[in-house]
Design an enzyme around this catalytic site. Structure first.
Site, PDB file in Angstrom:
ATOM      1  N   TRP A 160     -11.378   6.896   8.099  1.00 19.01           N
ATOM      2  CA  TRP A 160     -11.051   5.822   7.039  1.00 19.01           C
ATOM      3  C   TRP A 160     -12.074   4.743   8.120  1.00 19.01           C
ATOM      4  O   TRP A 160     -11.876   4.148   9.137  1.00 19.01           O
ATOM      5  CB  TRP A 160      -9.158   5.526   7.932  1.00 19.01           C
ATOM      6  CG  TRP A 160      -9.035   3.441   7.200  1.00 19.01           C
ATOM      7  CD1 TRP A 160      -8.532   3.631   6.068  1.00 19.01           C
ATOM      8  CD2 TRP A 160      -9.247   2.552   8.081  1.00 19.01           C
ATOM      9  NE1 TRP A 160      -8.534   2.088   5.640  1.00 19.01           N
ATOM     10  CE2 TRP A 160      -8.746   1.347   7.375  1.00 19.01           C
ATOM     11  CE3 TRP A 160      -9.654   2.199   9.528  1.00 19.01           C
ATOM     12  CZ2 TRP A 160      -8.312   0.147   6.909  1.00 19.01           C
ATOM     13  CZ3 TRP A 160      -9.500   1.302   9.509  1.00 19.01           C
ATOM     14  CH2 TRP A 160      -8.854   0.331   8.861  1.00 19.01           C
ATOM     15  N   HIS A 177       8.673 -26.322  -2.122  1.00 18.79           N
ATOM     16  CA  HIS A 177       7.404 -26.230  -1.261  1.00 18.79           C
ATOM     17  C   HIS A 177       6.281 -26.022  -1.485  1.00 18.79           C
ATOM     18  O   HIS A 177       5.595 -25.377  -1.028  1.00 18.79           O
ATOM     19  CB  HIS A 177       8.070 -26.353  -0.374  1.00 18.79           C
ATOM     20  CG  HIS A 177       9.531 -26.506   0.200  1.00 18.79           C
ATOM     21  ND1 HIS A 177       9.707 -28.170   0.741  1.00 18.79           N
ATOM     22  CD2 HIS A 177      10.483 -26.334   0.379  1.00 18.79           C
ATOM     23  CE1 HIS A 177      11.179 -28.402   0.950  1.00 18.79           C
ATOM     24  NE2 HIS A 177      11.560 -27.490   0.719  1.00 18.79           N
ATOM     25  N   CYS A 226      -7.579   7.666   9.746  1.00 15.96           N
ATOM     26  CA  CYS A 226      -8.392   9.419   9.958  1.00 15.96           C
ATOM     27  C   CYS A 226      -8.122  10.107  10.050  1.00 15.96           C
ATOM     28  O   CYS A 226      -6.928  10.635  10.924  1.00 15.96           O
ATOM     29  CB  CYS A 226     -10.005   9.033  11.016  1.00 15.96           C
ATOM     30  SG  CYS A 226     -10.732   7.401  10.823  1.00 15.96           S
ATOM     31  N   GLU A 285      -0.163  -3.127  -2.643  1.00 18.28           N
ATOM     32  CA  GLU A 285      -0.306  -1.986  -2.449  1.00 18.28           C
ATOM     33  C   GLU A 285      -1.233  -1.254  -2.864  1.00 18.28           C
ATOM     34  O   GLU A 285      -2.043  -0.527  -2.609  1.00 18.28           O
ATOM     35  CB  GLU A 285       0.736  -1.406  -1.347  1.00 18.28           C
ATOM     36  CG  GLU A 285       0.462  -1.893   0.307  1.00 18.28           C
ATOM     37  CD  GLU A 285       1.887  -1.240   0.857  1.00 18.28           C
ATOM     38  OE1 GLU A 285       1.724  -1.029   2.033  1.00 18.28           O
ATOM     39  OE2 GLU A 285       3.268  -1.325  -0.002  1.00 18.28           O
ATOM     40  N   ASN A 314     -11.332   9.563  16.106  1.00 22.63           N
ATOM     41  CA  ASN A 314     -10.232   8.924  15.451  1.00 22.63           C
ATOM     42  C   ASN A 314     -10.074   7.731  16.077  1.00 22.63           C
ATOM     43  O   ASN A 314      -9.344   8.248  17.432  1.00 22.63           O
ATOM     44  CB  ASN A 314      -8.725   9.876  15.066  1.00 22.63           C
ATOM     45  CG  ASN A 314      -7.881   8.381  14.517  1.00 22.63           C
ATOM     46  OD1 ASN A 314      -8.356   7.494  13.786  1.00 22.63           O
ATOM     47  ND2 ASN A 314      -6.368   8.831  15.282  1.00 22.63           N
ATOM     48  N   GLY A 315     -10.340   6.675  16.279  1.00 26.23           N
ATOM     49  CA  GLY A 315     -10.366   5.739  17.452  1.00 26.23           C
ATOM     50  C   GLY A 315     -11.628   4.752  16.840  1.00 26.23           C
ATOM     51  O   GLY A 315     -12.204   4.818  16.645  1.00 26.23           O
ATOM     52  N   LYS A 371      -2.181   5.638   5.987  1.00 22.82           N
ATOM     53  CA  LYS A 371      -0.946   5.777   6.362  1.00 22.82           C
ATOM     54  C   LYS A 371      -0.445   5.537   8.008  1.00 22.82           C
ATOM     55  O   LYS A 371       0.923   4.256   7.874  1.00 22.82           O
ATOM     56  CB  LYS A 371      -0.603   6.894   5.445  1.00 22.82           C
ATOM     57  CG  LYS A 371       1.411   7.241   6.406  1.00 22.82           C
ATOM     58  CD  LYS A 371       2.135   7.083   4.793  1.00 22.82           C
ATOM     59  CE  LYS A 371       3.070   6.958   5.206  1.00 22.82           C
ATOM     60  NZ  LYS A 371       3.824   5.928   3.860  1.00 22.82           N
ATOM     61  N   GLU A 430       8.628  -7.514   1.271  1.00 18.23           N
ATOM     62  CA  GLU A 430       8.848  -6.014   0.454  1.00 18.23           C
ATOM     63  C   GLU A 430       8.217  -5.283  -0.982  1.00 18.23           C
ATOM     64  O   GLU A 430       7.477  -4.896  -1.171  1.00 18.23           O
ATOM     65  CB  GLU A 430       9.978  -5.168   1.008  1.00 18.23           C
ATOM     66  CG  GLU A 430      10.033  -3.336   0.730  1.00 18.23           C
ATOM     67  CD  GLU A 430       8.831  -2.793   1.534  1.00 18.23           C
ATOM     68  OE1 GLU A 430       7.906  -1.778   1.417  1.00 18.23           O
ATOM     69  OE2 GLU A 430       8.272  -3.896   2.149  1.00 18.23           O
ATOM     70  N   LYS A 451       4.866  -4.348  -1.662  1.00 19.13           N
ATOM     71  CA  LYS A 451       4.309  -3.140  -3.048  1.00 19.13           C
ATOM     72  C   LYS A 451       3.702  -2.851  -3.947  1.00 19.13           C
ATOM     73  O   LYS A 451       2.602  -2.087  -3.596  1.00 19.13           O
ATOM     74  CB  LYS A 451       5.911  -2.597  -3.412  1.00 19.13           C
ATOM     75  CG  LYS A 451       6.563  -1.380  -1.725  1.00 19.13           C
ATOM     76  CD  LYS A 451       6.096  -0.557  -1.956  1.00 19.13           C
ATOM     77  CE  LYS A 451       5.343   0.302  -0.172  1.00 19.13           C
ATOM     78  NZ  LYS A 451       5.846  -1.049   0.795  1.00 19.13           N
ATOM     79  N   ARG A 495      -4.419   9.826   5.914  1.00 24.20           N
ATOM     80  CA  ARG A 495      -4.486   9.241   6.770  1.00 24.20           C
ATOM     81  C   ARG A 495      -5.942   8.555   7.070  1.00 24.20           C
ATOM     82  O   ARG A 495      -6.557   7.604   7.414  1.00 24.20           O
ATOM     83  CB  ARG A 495      -5.292   9.945   8.209  1.00 24.20           C
ATOM     84  CG  ARG A 495      -3.032  10.488   8.763  1.00 24.20           C
ATOM     85  CD  ARG A 495      -3.490  11.662   9.226  1.00 24.20           C
ATOM     86  NE  ARG A 495      -4.171  10.862  10.988  1.00 24.20           N
ATOM     87  CZ  ARG A 495      -3.323  10.005  11.578  1.00 24.20           C
ATOM     88  NH1 ARG A 495      -2.007  10.897  11.372  1.00 24.20           N
ATOM     89  NH2 ARG A 495      -3.767   9.808  13.239  1.00 24.20           N
TER      90      ARG A 495
END
Length: 609
Positions: A74, A505, A2, A489, A100-101, A604, A482, A486, A27
């Site tokens: 968000w 395996h 947020c 995402e 925000n929270g 983010k 990583e 990416k 955000r």
């Protein structure tokens, strides 16, 4: 998550709030809204979706107000729709809040208010807080907010306004960042300096447990317990150009191409060629301190966790320090032995506000250990609360999927490894070689970026595939993780990263002629082993894409596609090998028509658990 922005001054408030929201959209972008106290009451506009939808909704609207608050969401409590969008207003219509929270005890507070006859319209925890403030209001907004927060359990960054006091805003933080901007006869407040840097660079950072009363002619800061607090004014050292696309189609692409500069800035003034080492003064560690470190524990999440894994390999191989990597989100919720003397905790966070990492760092310090941080955002909470740390100097990273912050984290970890290693096991000659290799990295990144066209061609061939597998060994195993992250995402393709030998395996069952498999197969000590893994995939008709060392032409006989990167020390290879994977994810996402900079369901800065 947020984003919050507010303004009070003589200028028209709506354009300033919309501008600030756009700067904070990374955000969260499930919904957005604005509240402006006026003589006729509190004017509210809210809309589901991105800020462009809100802007379209209020196009042509004129509001006579010089104070306002705004929010980009968000979603946590309640679906991402217009009703649950912020700002939230109390039942009387005289109070508005952005938040925000997460309020942990909102259910209990809501039940108490409902017993008092207070009606609710949304499913959010935030509405509970504004209803509570309204319920407790007697003589001042400041007092009502303070009394309400005394009853709240949870995290918050809030801004509250009321048409009862149209020249006042009250803000408070506990676990979610807030910063005050000081202008000329005007004031700003926001979750991030990005929302206000076009108008002022004079800022004040609130700490947890603090609140501020904002008026046009200034501010007062106190603890939530009503004790006055003197705050230092800080100067923001970057300008608006850092948060604009600069001709690139997306922020992510700009930030990928910014890596030669950002890596150079991470090292600027820190490489000591004459002493064959590096200098990270912010760590607050002497050579003797470095020699006394017996164990290092990394605390991180997401991409930063992958960087920490590379750091573990670096420190154990080159400095001989036992090292482990823990998910910050798990660290404080499980019972573990008290850290032994000589344990150093290293927290890694691009934003410096990651809730899980911040909480884990505080827990490590509570147990009596020294904690240092690798962060990118100057003035962030982790940077302020650590015993020492390293700023990355990557510059603002706006794309939700981290790119340049990751390679700058690896660069900082390499310098940290060099410092610890020179204090222990690394010879002067070896140190000289490492310093020279670090110094060459920005130019080698420039060279690696020239593979962009070839990578786009590969992306065009495989963008429609539903699954990808990424495999690497040694230092490049975390790079495989990583690369897969990416792709997930920003393109929404299922992808997994594994140590290459672990493919046998289980994951090998997935391989057929429809499965692209990306190998990081640079010529290091275990090159022959990964060639064997490639042959296992080829035997099962998998499509092999290889990131290989410059000059390795023989590998072409084992692969469908080869991308070459410059040679460097093995432990620096991840800084180069990840760049083609960033470009691959980017191009696949663009081809699939995905929103590269603002992928669905993500934000983010993860400031809630």
């Amino acid at each position: 998550m947020c984003g919050i922005v507010g303004y009070i001054g003589e200028r028209k408030v709506l354009p300033l709030l919309l501008e600030g929201l756009k700067r904070l959209e990374y955000r969260g972008y499930d919904s957005s809204g604005i509240a402006v106290p006026t003589e006729q009451g509190i004017w509210i506009a809210k809309e589901k979706g991105k800020i462009a939808a809100l802007e379209s909704e209020i196009n042509g609207v004129s509001v006579e107000g010089r104070l306002g608050i705004a929010h980009t969401r968000w979603a946590t409590h309640g679906a991402p729709n217009r009703t649950n969008a912020h700002p939230h207003v109390d039942g009387t219509g005289h109070f508005a809040i952005v938040h925000n929270g997460i309020i942990d005890n909102y259910s209990q507070l809501r039940a108490e208010l409902e017993e008092e006859g207070v009606p609710f319209e949304t499913d959010t925890d935030t509405e509970v807080l504004v209803q509570l403030i309204s319920h407790l209001y007697e003589d001042s907004l400041e007092s009502a907010v303070r009394r309400a927060l005394d009853r709240v359990v949870g995290t918050y960054g809030i801004a509250v306004v009321s048409d009862n006091e149209p020249g006042t805003a009250v803000i408070a933080r506990n676990g979610s960042p807030l910063v005050i901007g000081i202008g000329e006869d005007e004031m700003f407040f926001a979750s991030d300096v990005a929302a206000m840097v076009a108008h002022t660079r004079q800022v004040i950072y609130l700490e947890d447990g603090e609140m501020a009363v904002i008026r046009q002619n200034g501010h007062t800061t106190k603890t939530i317990g009503n004790v006055h607090v003197d705050k230092d004014v800080h100067e923001v050292d970057w300008d608006l150009t850092k948060i604009e696309r600069g001709g690139f189609a997306h922020f992510m692409l700009k930030e990928i191409y910014d890596q030669p500069r950002s890596i150079r800035d991470t090292m600027r003034g820190r490489l000591l060629l004459d002493r064959a080492t590096a200098k990270l003064s912010g760590l607050n560690l002497t050579d003797e301190d470095s020699r006394e470190i017996r164990r290092i524990v990394f605390l991180a999440c997401g991409t930063s966790w992958h960087a920490a894994l590379v750091g573990e390999y670096m420190l154990e191989s080159l400095a001989g320090i036992p090292t482990e990597v823990q998910y910050a989100s798990e660290f404080r919720y499980r019972r573990s032995p008290t850290p032994e003397p000589g344990t150093l905790f290293v927290t890694i966070s691009q934003s410096g506000e990651t809730a899980d990492t911040l909480a884990a760092m505080r827990e490590a310090r509570r147990r009596g250990s020294r904690a240092v941080g690798l962060v990118n955002v100057v003035g962030s909470t982790i940077a302020r609360e650590n015993d020492g740390g390293v700023y990355l100097h990557a510059g603002p990273e706006i794309g939700v999927a981290s790119t340049k912050a990751f390679t700058c984290q690896l660069t900082a970890l390499a310098m940290m490894t060099l410092i610890f290693g020179r204090a222990r096991e690394i010879s002067e000659a070896t140190g000289h070689g490492i310093v020279q290799s670090l110094d060459r990295l920005p130019d080698q990144v420039e060279e690696t970026l020239k593979t962009d066209g070839a990578i786009r061609a590969i992306a065009e061939q495989y963008a429609d595939r539903p699954n990808f597998l990424y495999l690497g060994r040694g230092y490049n195993f975390p790079v495989a993780l990583e690369g897969a992250l990416k792709l997930k995402e920003i393109s929404y393709i299922h992808a997994e990263g594994y140590p290459a030998a672990e493919m046998k395996h289980g994951p090998i069952a997935l391989i057929d002629d429809n499965m692209p498999v990306v190998f990081i197969a640079t010529q290091d000590a275990i090159y022959d082993k990964i060639i064997a893994n490639i042959q296992e995939v080829r035997a099962r008709s998998g499509k092999v894409i290889v990131i290989a060392s410059e000059g390795d032409e023989a590998i072409a006989e084992h692969a469908d596609h080869v991308i070459h990167i410059p040679r460097t020390h093995d432990f620096l290879t991840p800084i180069l090998s990840v760049i083609p994977l960033q470009l691959l994810a980017y191009h696949v996402a663009v081809i699939r028509g995905c929103d590269v900079d603002q992928p669905r369901n993500l934000a983010k800065s993860v400031t809630v658990e």
